[in-house]
Design an enzyme around this catalytic site. Structure first.
Site, short mmCIF file in Angstrom:
data_model
loop_
_atom_site.label_atom_id
_atom_site.label_comp_id
_atom_site.label_asym_id
_atom_site.label_seq_id
_atom_site.Cartn_x
_atom_site.Cartn_y
_atom_site.Cartn_z
N GLU A 10 0.84 -1.21 0.00
CA GLU A 10 0.00 0.00 0.00
C GLU A 10 0.87 1.26 0.00
O GLU A 10 0.58 2.24 -0.70
CB GLU A 10 -0.93 0.02 1.22
CG GLU A 10 -1.96 -1.11 1.24
CD GLU A 10 -2.90 -1.05 0.04
OE1 GLU A 10 -3.16 0.04 -0.45
OE2 GLU A 10 -3.35 -2.12 -0.40
N ASP B 272 3.91 -4.39 -5.88
CA ASP B 272 4.37 -5.70 -5.40
C ASP B 272 5.90 -5.77 -5.39
O ASP B 272 6.51 -6.28 -4.45
CB ASP B 272 3.82 -6.82 -6.29
CG ASP B 272 2.37 -7.17 -5.96
OD1 ASP B 272 1.84 -6.63 -4.96
OD2 ASP B 272 1.77 -7.97 -6.69
ZN LIG Z 1 -2.37 -2.07 -4.72
#
Ligand SMILES: [Zn+2]
Length: 437
Positions: free
Chosen positions: A295, A376
């Site tokens: 996030e 990621d």
């Molecule tokens: Zn995301």
């Protein structure tokens, strides 16, 4: 002959069927319906074809029964989605070519003098109609669909209170924005759309600021994260990434649903991290840290400002187009409104534009998926890739997310990459120690 003319007057659609905009709108709406339905049916067929076997790489974490449940859930949601798409198109047709906006305009004209107040009433009446029209689907999703798959925790009292609060908010905020834009349209001259756009941007920023402080607490309870070891872990990650957040909160998401999530909110130095209690109860500390790192990446990699800038540019183009369209008489008559007004221009624009803009949605989805891969990769660098892969698999399982989406459906609609591709990338960067069971 005069009877035919009288009939044509009663039905705006008959009057205007020949205008190129009428034809383009109807064709675009039908094309949208056809493509949405085709993709949804592909998704159902693909998911059902893979219902019987857990895809490779997920066997140890997801049971055959859980995999089958995810397939049934995806299928059920698509089937409701098809009905809703057709229904929504019918509502849009009823309001535009069916004469709904015109009828509401006549009603408002009988109640008050033309002006900003009348225009605001006209807009609110149309939004109230759309909200009521959509209510059966909200009820069905909450109490039938989500209930059947064991996700719903919303009782009738919470549901009713939520609806009343949302309507009150819509009335106050929506009414204020509508009145503000209508006043600008009436007073700012032919370049009103530049002023209108600036007002719209300011309102968006104000809502972004007010949401975590004033609005979200109306619906949920937010309490500071008490878990000390977890808090220390999070602080270490934030320090490592040179990230300043004002506070870490836990939200009682379990009051309404078993689905779990985490998000950032706020602007500048006032950013807050919010975890759903459902997420905290299903993930371990290392997994929570890796989800947070993902996030965080959306901020660190400037995905959020990029989206804000793109949104501002698109809305400027939208206001410019509306500024031009609102001065054309055919814009109203071709879409079922006999008399031009600022409120009718806004309503027609908001209802008719999506019939055309859906064509670019795959581009936006692809852009979003690229951001997800980048986030990621950032998380894999600053936290642990193996933990993020585990966390995602747990979330897929708990939320009954299908692991086997149709590739075309996914490319068109999904803001996040397909699970198998995403997990594969994360596992590829894991250290050998992290992948050994
Ligand atoms: Zn995301």
């Amino acid at each position: 002959m005069s009877a035919i003319l009288a009939k044509a007057k009663l039905c705006p659609a008959l009057n205007t069927l020949m205008h190129p905009l009428t034809l383009a709108f109807v064709l675009a709406l039908l094309a949208h319906l056809a493509v949405q339905t085709w993709l949804a049916r592909r998704q159902i067929a693909h998911v059902m074809a893979h219902r019987g076997s857990v895809p490779p790489g997920f066997e140890s974490a997801v049971s055959a029964a859980e995999h089958a449940k995810a397939a049934d859930y995806a299928g059920a949601r698509q089937r409701v989605g098809i009905v809703e798409t057709i229904y929504d198109a019918a509502v849009v047709m009823a309001l535009t070519l069916g004469g709904g906006i015109a009828v509401l305009g006549q009603w408002v004209a009988g109640v008050t003098q033309p002006g900003v107040l009348a225009g605001t009433l006209h807009l609110l009446a149309a939004f109230a109609f759309m909200t009521l029209a959509g209510l059966p689907f909200t009820v069905y999703r909450t109490f039938v669909l989500e209930q059947r798959f064991g996700f719903n925790r919303t009782g009738p009292a919470t549901f009713l209170a939520d609806q009343l609060k949302a309507w009150a908010l819509g009335l106050v905020l929506g009414g204020a924005v509508a009145a503000c834009v209508l006043w600008i349209m009436a007073t700012a001259g032919s370049a009103w759309w530049v002023v209108g756009w600036a007002a719209w941007l300011s309102f968006s920023l104000l809502v972004t600021w007010a949401w975590p402080r004033l609005i979200a607490p109306l619906f949920n309870k937010f309490s500071p994260l008490e878990d000390r070891p977890l808090r220390e872990r999070i602080d270490a990650l934030l320090a490592r990434c040179d990230f300043h957040a004002k506070a870490v909160y836990v939200m009682d998401g379990s009051r309404r649903s078993a689905h779990g999530n985490a998000y950032f909110t706020g602007l500048g130095r006032e950013k807050r991290i919010v975890f759903f209690d459902t997420l905290l109860s299903s993930l371990g500390p290392a997994q929570i840290e890796s989800v947070l790192a993902h996030e965080l990446a959306h901020f660190k990699l400037r995905h959020i400002p990029q989206r804000l800038v793109a949104g501002a540019a698109l809305s400027l183009a939208g206001f410019a187009l509306l500024g031009w369209l609102s001065r054309q008489e055919w814009f109203y008559t071709a879409l079922g409104v006999p008399a031009a007004s600022d409120a009718a221009a806004l309503l027609l624009f908001l209802l008719v534009l999506p019939a055309f803009t859906w064509i670019v949605s795959p581009l936006l989805a692809a852009w979003s998926r690229r951001h997800e891969y980048e986030a990621d990769a950032f998380a894999a660098q600053h936290a642990d890739a193996g933990s993020l892969a585990e966390a995602l698999v747990t979330l897929y399982k708990d939320n009954a997310t299908t692991l086997t989406p149709d590739p075309l459906y996914s490319a068109f609609h999904d803001s996040h990459p397909p699970p198998a591709a995403r997990i594969e990338r994360l596992r590829a960067v894991c250290t050998p120690a992290a992948v050994t069971p």
